[in-house]
Design a protein around this motif. Structure first.
Motif, short mmCIF file in Angstrom:
data_model
loop_
_atom_site.label_atom_id
_atom_site.label_comp_id
_atom_site.label_asym_id
_atom_site.label_seq_id
_atom_site.Cartn_x
_atom_site.Cartn_y
_atom_site.Cartn_z
N LEU A 269 -1.83 2.91 -7.47
CA LEU A 269 -2.45 2.87 -6.15
C LEU A 269 -2.93 4.23 -5.68
O LEU A 269 -3.70 4.31 -4.73
CB LEU A 269 -1.46 2.31 -5.12
N GLY A 270 -2.48 5.30 -6.30
CA GLY A 270 -2.77 6.62 -5.76
C GLY A 270 -1.70 6.97 -4.75
O GLY A 270 -0.51 7.04 -5.07
N ILE A 271 -2.09 7.19 -3.51
CA ILE A 271 -1.13 7.47 -2.43
C ILE A 271 -1.21 6.31 -1.45
O ILE A 271 -2.13 6.25 -0.62
CB ILE A 271 -1.43 8.81 -1.74
N PRO A 272 -0.27 5.36 -1.52
CA PRO A 272 -0.33 4.16 -0.67
C PRO A 272 -0.33 4.52 0.81
O PRO A 272 0.45 5.35 1.28
CB PRO A 272 0.96 3.41 -1.05
N GLY A 273 -1.23 3.89 1.54
CA GLY A 273 -1.34 4.14 2.97
C GLY A 273 -2.36 5.21 3.31
O GLY A 273 -2.78 5.33 4.46
N PRO B 206 9.07 7.78 4.52
CA PRO B 206 7.85 6.98 4.30
C PRO B 206 7.37 7.09 2.86
O PRO B 206 7.40 8.17 2.25
CB PRO B 206 6.84 7.60 5.28
N LEU B 207 6.89 5.96 2.32
CA LEU B 207 6.46 5.93 0.93
C LEU B 207 5.33 6.91 0.67
O LEU B 207 5.32 7.62 -0.35
CB LEU B 207 6.02 4.51 0.56
N TYR B 208 4.35 6.97 1.58
CA TYR B 208 3.21 7.87 1.35
C TYR B 208 3.66 9.32 1.27
O TYR B 208 3.10 10.13 0.51
CB TYR B 208 2.16 7.69 2.45
#
Length: 332
Positions: free
Chosen positions: A35-39, A289-291
């Protein structure tokens, strides 16, 4: 739940047939989707600018170090051999992840084959371990140079440096081998979407429909037995170095000697802080946070390779002088 939400959020990026394949059972996915960097998908193009600049700087800086050291006979010594090993390690580690990362940011090229994903995983873990081992070797070099300066050339001989380099390569290569084998043995039946910018071990095995505690425990074993022991040996070396520095007779001598160690300490912090943050946050940092986790670990892939030529190259008088000499010669 986190993976399901991510699948829904990135649905508009993927064709229907691919989404359909992500929801059917499969034990050996032919491809993964990064996804790359989600968000932060909307900002991928802007994020790519500093990443591309840092990657270019890392390539130029590390090749410059290798060029200067190989061309200058006076630099053929233990410290510069270790510096060349570090430059090669940085080049391979960053090149194993950054080109694919940039292709995601620029061209939305998210697919990566299962075999390529496992290969990327192995190179990332093995060369990260090599970088850690080389920093230990450089700490040993600083210890001998400061605490036993008259015996430096007799202790750190070329054969010993070669043996240390071989030991670092073998240790890291062998310890990283279980990562792709563990990832390959799990069944993947939920999704092949990896919420990350590259194929990290935990990021991949979290997609498995199985009890992955073995993978998690092995990652922690690697973290604390390899990186933890390396940090311990570096701490011991610098404790002895600081004791020797404080015994120097003049303040100027203490400042000058300590200045040679500052660069190494900066490189150590730049390597180990992201390693421990990423490994622990992936397992226990559910409130992070995931991002932010993905962004920090993505930056880690390129920051040490950028910093090392600056820290060791520009702050090392012999390399700085040789570099200035090359530019001066070209101008004349």
């Amino acid at each position: 739940m986190e993976e399901t939400a991510l699948c829904l959020r990135v649905g508009h990026f993927l064709p229907y047939s691919m989404l359909e394949s992500n929801t059917t059972d499969f034990t050996n996915p032919s491809t993964f989707i990064l996804l790359g960097i989600p968000g932060l998908e909307a900002a991928h193009v802007w994020i790519s600018i500093p990443f591309c600049a840092m990657y270019t700087t890392a390539i130029l800086g590390n090749f410059t170090i290798l060029f200067i050291v190989t061309r200058e006979p006076t630099l053929h010594g233990p410290m510069f051999y270790f510096l060349c090993m570090l430059a090669v390690t940085d080049l391979v580690m960053s090149t194993s992840t950054l080109p694919k990362m940039l292709s995601i940011f620029w061209f939305n090229s998210r697919e990566i084959s299962f075999s390529a994903c496992l290969t990327q995983m192995y190179f990332d873990h093995s060369f990260s371990g090599m970088e850690s081992g080389i920093l230990v070797a450089m700490a040993l070099d600083r210890y001998v140079a400061i605490c036993h300066p008259l015996r430096h050339s007799t202790i750190l001989t070329c054969p010993l440096v070669a043996k240390i380099g071989l030991a670092v390569v073998l240790r890291s290569g062998i310890i990283a081998l279980p990562y792709p084998f563990l990832a390959r043995r799990w069944p993947y039946c939920r999704t092949n979407i990896i919420p990350h910018s590259y194929c990290g071990h935990i990021a991949v095995v979290k997609l498995a429909c199985a009890d992955i505690r073995i993978s998690s425990y092995y990652g922690l074993f690697d973290l604390f037995s390899v990186n933890g022991m390396d940090v311990f040996f570096i701490a011991v070396s610098y404790t002895q170095i600081l004791r020797a520095i404080f015994r120097l007779p003049t303040k100027d001598a203490r400042h000058k000697t300590f200045g040679t160690c500052i660069s190494h300490l900066c490189a150590i912090f730049a390597l180990y802080i992201p390693i421990f943050f990423f490994s622990l946050s992936q397992r226990f940092g559910h409130n992070v946070p995931l991002y932010l986790r993905v962004l920090i670990t993505s930056v880690y892939q390129v920051v040490p390779p950028v910093l090392h030529p600056m820290i060791y190259g520009l702050r090392t008088k012999q390399i700085r002088g040789r570099l200035l000499q090359l530019f001066t010669h070209k101008e004349t």
